[in-house]
Design a protein around this motif. Structure first.
Motif, short mmCIF file in Angstrom:
data_model
loop_
_atom_site.label_atom_id
_atom_site.label_comp_id
_atom_site.label_asym_id
_atom_site.label_seq_id
_atom_site.Cartn_x
_atom_site.Cartn_y
_atom_site.Cartn_z
N ASN A 191 -18.15 1.83 -4.18
CA ASN A 191 -17.11 2.70 -4.69
C ASN A 191 -16.36 2.05 -5.84
N GLN A 192 -16.52 2.64 -7.00
CA GLN A 192 -15.86 2.15 -8.20
C GLN A 192 -15.33 3.36 -8.95
N LEU A 193 -14.06 3.63 -8.74
CA LEU A 193 -13.43 4.84 -9.27
C LEU A 193 -12.53 4.47 -10.44
N THR A 194 -12.49 5.32 -11.43
CA THR A 194 -11.64 5.03 -12.59
C THR A 194 -10.28 5.70 -12.45
N VAL B 244 -13.79 -0.19 -3.58
CA VAL B 244 -13.71 -0.18 -2.12
C VAL B 244 -15.12 -0.33 -1.56
N LYS B 245 -15.32 -1.30 -0.67
CA LYS B 245 -16.62 -1.46 -0.02
C LYS B 245 -16.86 -0.27 0.91
N SER B 246 -18.10 0.22 0.97
CA SER B 246 -18.38 1.44 1.74
C SER B 246 -18.09 1.28 3.23
N THR B 247 -18.18 0.06 3.74
CA THR B 247 -17.89 -0.16 5.17
C THR B 247 -16.41 0.00 5.50
N GLN C 288 -17.03 10.14 -6.97
CA GLN C 288 -17.76 10.07 -5.70
C GLN C 288 -17.35 8.85 -4.88
N VAL C 289 -17.37 9.00 -3.56
CA VAL C 289 -17.08 7.90 -2.64
C VAL C 289 -18.21 7.84 -1.62
N VAL C 290 -18.62 6.61 -1.28
CA VAL C 290 -19.66 6.40 -0.27
C VAL C 290 -19.03 5.72 0.94
N ALA C 291 -19.33 6.23 2.13
CA ALA C 291 -18.81 5.67 3.39
C ALA C 291 -19.95 5.23 4.28
N SER C 292 -19.88 3.99 4.77
CA SER C 292 -20.83 3.52 5.78
C SER C 292 -20.15 3.61 7.14
N VAL D 283 -8.87 5.34 3.48
CA VAL D 283 -9.05 3.91 3.21
C VAL D 283 -7.70 3.21 3.36
N LYS D 284 -7.67 2.15 4.16
CA LYS D 284 -6.43 1.36 4.30
C LYS D 284 -6.16 0.64 2.98
N SER D 285 -4.89 0.56 2.59
CA SER D 285 -4.55 -0.01 1.27
C SER D 285 -4.96 -1.48 1.14
N THR D 286 -5.02 -2.20 2.25
CA THR D 286 -5.43 -3.61 2.19
C THR D 286 -6.92 -3.77 1.86
N GLU D 287 -7.68 -2.66 1.87
CA GLU D 287 -9.11 -2.71 1.58
C GLU D 287 -9.42 -2.39 0.13
N VAL D 288 -8.41 -2.06 -0.64
CA VAL D 288 -8.64 -1.61 -2.02
C VAL D 288 -8.47 -2.78 -2.99
N MET D 289 -9.45 -2.93 -3.88
CA MET D 289 -9.40 -3.94 -4.93
C MET D 289 -9.27 -3.23 -6.27
N LEU D 290 -8.80 -3.96 -7.27
CA LEU D 290 -8.67 -3.39 -8.60
C LEU D 290 -9.39 -4.28 -9.62
N GLY D 291 -9.93 -3.65 -10.65
CA GLY D 291 -10.58 -4.38 -11.74
C GLY D 291 -10.08 -3.87 -13.07
N VAL D 292 -10.01 -4.77 -14.05
CA VAL D 292 -9.64 -4.35 -15.41
C VAL D 292 -10.67 -4.88 -16.39
N GLU D 293 -10.86 -4.14 -17.46
CA GLU D 293 -11.79 -4.59 -18.51
C GLU D 293 -11.13 -5.68 -19.35
#
Lengths: 69, 69, 69, 69, 69, 69
Positions: free
Chosen positions: E7-10, E59-62, F34-38, F59-69
């Motif tokens: 999961n990589q959402l913009t 977000v990892k799918s798990t 799109q989101v994928v769930a295992s 999704v619990k907020s502690t599971e979310v990561m962020l990336g920047v270009e």
């Protein structure tokens, strides 16, 4: 080994559903509620998990959510 | 709403330790064991969590580990 | 206690940054890489974590992601 | 892309055990310790993971636990 | 770096609430929904997160749960 | 039930890939990403998930990561 993991509940394995590389293990907690764990099949084999075996259920506190009615 | 979340345990809030943006909530499970949740302070306020309040503890099965002696 | 947790790496505490209810602990792995853990402040105190203390770093395999160039 | 993810360790794929929809990948970290990742089989195929391939192991700091003897 | 993370959402940073060692970041997803991330304060500073900055939400799918009415 | 879970996004099931004990579910979010769930295969069956079915992604907020270009 003492762990930072806040949640360490005692219980007994109730059932194991083996998959291809993951397994789903149901644990009956002491006190009567149930917990389900999705762990690697390798882990279930190394720990020799089987119905009736006493286990500790471990969950990091950051993984716990709460709901209210 | 019905959830995919396998673990939904009933209990009662025992204590809340508020932090800056996170809070640590201790729940006494029905049956007598304790669970600690690290959730956002916003969530504790929106759910109006307080000692004595009945709650459901939710944990995704992929977050559960097992230990054996 | 033997754990289902696949990842158990040995290292030494390098630094602890205490917060209000959470703390951020940096561990130097044996072999030279670093790992950062966000755990409850309660846990850092109960385990009496301090720079130079040997620790085991534990991570459930479902929490590990991989990247390739 | 720079990531908020605190833990980014370098290593090499040692083994891949493919399952039905999940796969278990073992990585030898630079420095000598091993890490196991349970990721989707889709991801292993998209990243063309194979033994000997250099990878980065990523773990969010909130997923890391610590243990002391 | 290509990631196993499904999961990589913009989106765009909408707000940041800094805590002692953790921060809570609200992101407005492209398409209009919101996501909240609890990450280390160190990460928010290293990534120079600020309202209006474009970000990718990972977000990892798990870690994803589903609910139905 | 009101949940502490910060992230509750609305969407529609796009595809389900059933495994042995886990399943991988793709959800098209309202707004277009799109989101994928295992999740466990048991959960997909209990919730009677099928393409076209409206779902909430949690999704619990502690599971979310962020990336920047």
């Amino acid at each position: 080994m003492r762990l930072s993991t806040r949640n360490q509940l005692t219980g007994t394995v109730a059932a194991i559903k083996p998959g291809a590389v993951m397994s789903v293990v149901t644990v009956e907690l002491d006190g009567g509620q149930q917990v389900v764990a999705s762990i690697t099949k390798d882990a279930t084999e190394e720990l020799e998990l089987a119905p009736g075996k006493p286990v500790t259920v471990l969950v990091k506190s950051t993984e716990v959510m709460l709901g209210v009615e």
